[in-house]
Design a protein around this motif. Sequence first.
Motif, short mmCIF file in Angstrom:
data_model
loop_
_atom_site.label_atom_id
_atom_site.label_comp_id
_atom_site.label_asym_id
_atom_site.label_seq_id
_atom_site.Cartn_x
_atom_site.Cartn_y
_atom_site.Cartn_z
N ASN A 1 0.82 -1.21 0.00
CA ASN A 1 0.00 0.00 0.00
C ASN A 1 0.86 1.26 0.00
O ASN A 1 0.45 2.28 -0.56
N LEU A 2 2.03 1.20 0.64
CA LEU A 2 2.90 2.39 0.70
C LEU A 2 3.47 2.77 -0.67
O LEU A 2 3.39 3.93 -1.06
N PRO A 3 4.05 1.81 -1.43
CA PRO A 3 4.52 2.17 -2.78
C PRO A 3 3.41 2.71 -3.68
O PRO A 3 3.63 3.67 -4.42
N VAL A 4 2.21 2.09 -3.58
CA VAL A 4 1.08 2.57 -4.40
C VAL A 4 0.74 4.00 -4.01
O VAL A 4 0.52 4.87 -4.87
N ASN A 5 0.71 4.28 -2.70
CA ASN A 5 0.40 5.62 -2.22
C ASN A 5 1.48 6.63 -2.63
O ASN A 5 1.17 7.75 -3.03
N ASP A 6 2.75 6.22 -2.57
CA ASP A 6 3.86 7.11 -2.98
C ASP A 6 3.78 7.45 -4.46
O ASP A 6 4.04 8.58 -4.86
N ILE A 7 3.41 6.45 -5.28
CA ILE A 7 3.28 6.67 -6.73
C ILE A 7 2.14 7.63 -7.02
O ILE A 7 2.29 8.60 -7.77
N LEU A 8 0.97 7.39 -6.41
CA LEU A 8 -0.20 8.25 -6.65
C LEU A 8 0.04 9.66 -6.12
O LEU A 8 -0.31 10.65 -6.78
N GLY A 9 0.64 9.77 -4.94
CA GLY A 9 0.86 11.08 -4.31
C GLY A 9 1.83 11.95 -5.07
O GLY A 9 1.71 13.18 -5.05
N ASN A 10 2.81 11.33 -5.75
CA ASN A 10 3.82 12.11 -6.47
C ASN A 10 3.53 12.27 -7.95
O ASN A 10 4.04 13.20 -8.57
N SER A 11 2.73 11.38 -8.54
CA SER A 11 2.50 11.43 -9.99
C SER A 11 1.60 12.59 -10.41
O SER A 11 1.62 13.00 -11.57
N ILE A 12 0.83 13.13 -9.50
CA ILE A 12 -0.03 14.29 -9.82
C ILE A 12 0.71 15.60 -9.55
O ILE A 12 0.64 16.55 -10.33
N MET A 13 1.44 15.64 -8.43
CA MET A 13 2.04 16.88 -7.99
C MET A 13 3.37 17.21 -8.67
O MET A 13 3.58 18.32 -9.17
N LEU A 14 4.30 16.24 -8.73
CA LEU A 14 5.66 16.54 -9.22
C LEU A 14 5.75 16.89 -10.70
O LEU A 14 6.46 17.84 -11.05
N PRO A 15 5.08 16.17 -11.63
CA PRO A 15 5.18 16.57 -13.05
C PRO A 15 4.72 18.01 -13.29
O PRO A 15 5.34 18.75 -14.06
N ARG A 16 3.63 18.39 -12.62
CA ARG A 16 3.12 19.76 -12.74
C ARG A 16 4.14 20.77 -12.19
O ARG A 16 4.38 21.84 -12.77
N LEU A 17 4.77 20.43 -11.07
CA LEU A 17 5.77 21.29 -10.46
C LEU A 17 6.98 21.47 -11.39
O LEU A 17 7.52 22.57 -11.52
N LEU A 18 7.39 20.39 -12.05
CA LEU A 18 8.52 20.45 -12.99
C LEU A 18 8.25 21.41 -14.14
O LEU A 18 9.12 22.18 -14.55
N VAL A 19 7.02 21.36 -14.65
CA VAL A 19 6.64 22.27 -15.75
C VAL A 19 6.67 23.71 -15.26
O VAL A 19 7.19 24.60 -15.95
N ASP A 20 6.13 23.96 -14.05
CA ASP A 20 6.04 25.32 -13.52
C ASP A 20 7.40 25.95 -13.22
O ASP A 20 7.57 27.17 -13.32
N ILE A 21 8.38 25.12 -12.84
CA ILE A 21 9.72 25.65 -12.53
C ILE A 21 10.32 26.35 -13.75
O ILE A 21 10.98 27.38 -13.64
N LEU A 22 10.05 25.81 -14.94
CA LEU A 22 10.60 26.36 -16.18
C LEU A 22 9.76 27.50 -16.76
O LEU A 22 10.14 28.11 -17.75
N GLN A 23 8.59 27.75 -16.15
CA GLN A 23 7.69 28.81 -16.63
C GLN A 23 7.90 30.09 -15.84
O GLN A 23 8.19 30.04 -14.64
N PRO A 24 7.74 31.26 -16.46
CA PRO A 24 7.73 32.50 -15.68
C PRO A 24 6.49 32.53 -14.79
O PRO A 24 5.47 31.91 -15.14
N PRO A 25 6.53 33.20 -13.62
CA PRO A 25 5.41 33.19 -12.67
C PRO A 25 4.05 33.54 -13.29
O PRO A 25 3.03 32.95 -12.92
N SER A 26 4.03 34.46 -14.26
CA SER A 26 2.75 34.89 -14.86
C SER A 26 2.10 33.79 -15.69
O SER A 26 0.90 33.85 -15.99
N GLU A 27 2.88 32.78 -16.10
CA GLU A 27 2.34 31.70 -16.95
C GLU A 27 2.06 30.40 -16.19
O GLU A 27 1.74 29.38 -16.79
#
Length: 315
Positions: A65-91
């Motif tokens: 259950n822990l690996p499944v939870n770690d995968i679900l918890g990070n697969s929504i948040m981290l990819p979006r965060l990676l995209v935003d790091i490369l974007q200017p704040p206004s975008e």
Amino acid sequence: MMENFTTNSFMLQLEGLKVTKVSMYPVFFFFLLSYLFIMVANAGIAVLVLVDKNLHQPMYLLFCNLPVNDILGNSIMLPRLLVDILQPPSERLISYYECVVQAFTTHMFGTTSHTVLMIMAFDRYVAICNPLRYAAIMTNRMVLKLTVSAWGVALVLVGVLLGLTVRLNRCRTLIMNPYCDNASMFKLSCESVLINNIYGLSFTVVLLTASIGSIVLTYTKITVVCLTSKNKSLNSKALTTCSTHLFMYLIMLFSGFIVIFLHRFPQYSDHRKMCAILFHIIPGSLNPIIYGVQSKEICRSLAKLFRSKSVVSQF
């Protein structure tokens, strides 16, 4: 940064992480490598447990259950965060629906981390304090019941939490966080959020009280059994499995408390944001390593897998 005061806008702006041009790419690659490691390591451990029949034991099935939870918890948040790091704040724009999904998965991750570690503690308690009845108590049916309970309780608690926030009208569009969570979402409203604050506080108190209380009670009883028992093999096995479980619990608890503590100090908001992200990354990275290294059965299973691959490659 100016806020737009509009009613129920479906496009929101994420404040994101404040990174300089110099640190942008090092931070991006750190999070990218962390994300890839979390996905590969946790998926690998989960598949290994499911494939190897020697690991079809309650302890490992509950751990899955822990690996499944770690995968679900990070697969929504981290990819979006990676995209935003490369974007200017206004975008750094996000739709309201995507924000709700992100907040839901974020809180499910934190809540399920507690409930899963609680059912794992129950398994260790039965194994050490009631070893003769372990097989009779920890049946496949019981493992399924505990798993459904861990996810079901989290689903209800988080569902109500987000339900109370979704009902509010919004007059702001700026999410003061690197990702969406419940608090940053209800702060978009100009209505009274008293009910949200009361439920959020009750939610946190009940979850932490149940979590810490069950861990303290379980490990107190396990310690008493180990101190009164003269069975060296039992004590050795208890020390190995329980120290692993307890270490994972303390990492998760410590990461969460730092975020809660830093919320009280607005001047450290940048530190809080980074700690909130690390709350996802650190347990997700360490869980498969700690459990994989400490568990002799998982190590044996991995060694057997690599041996079979090397034999195949020779042909």
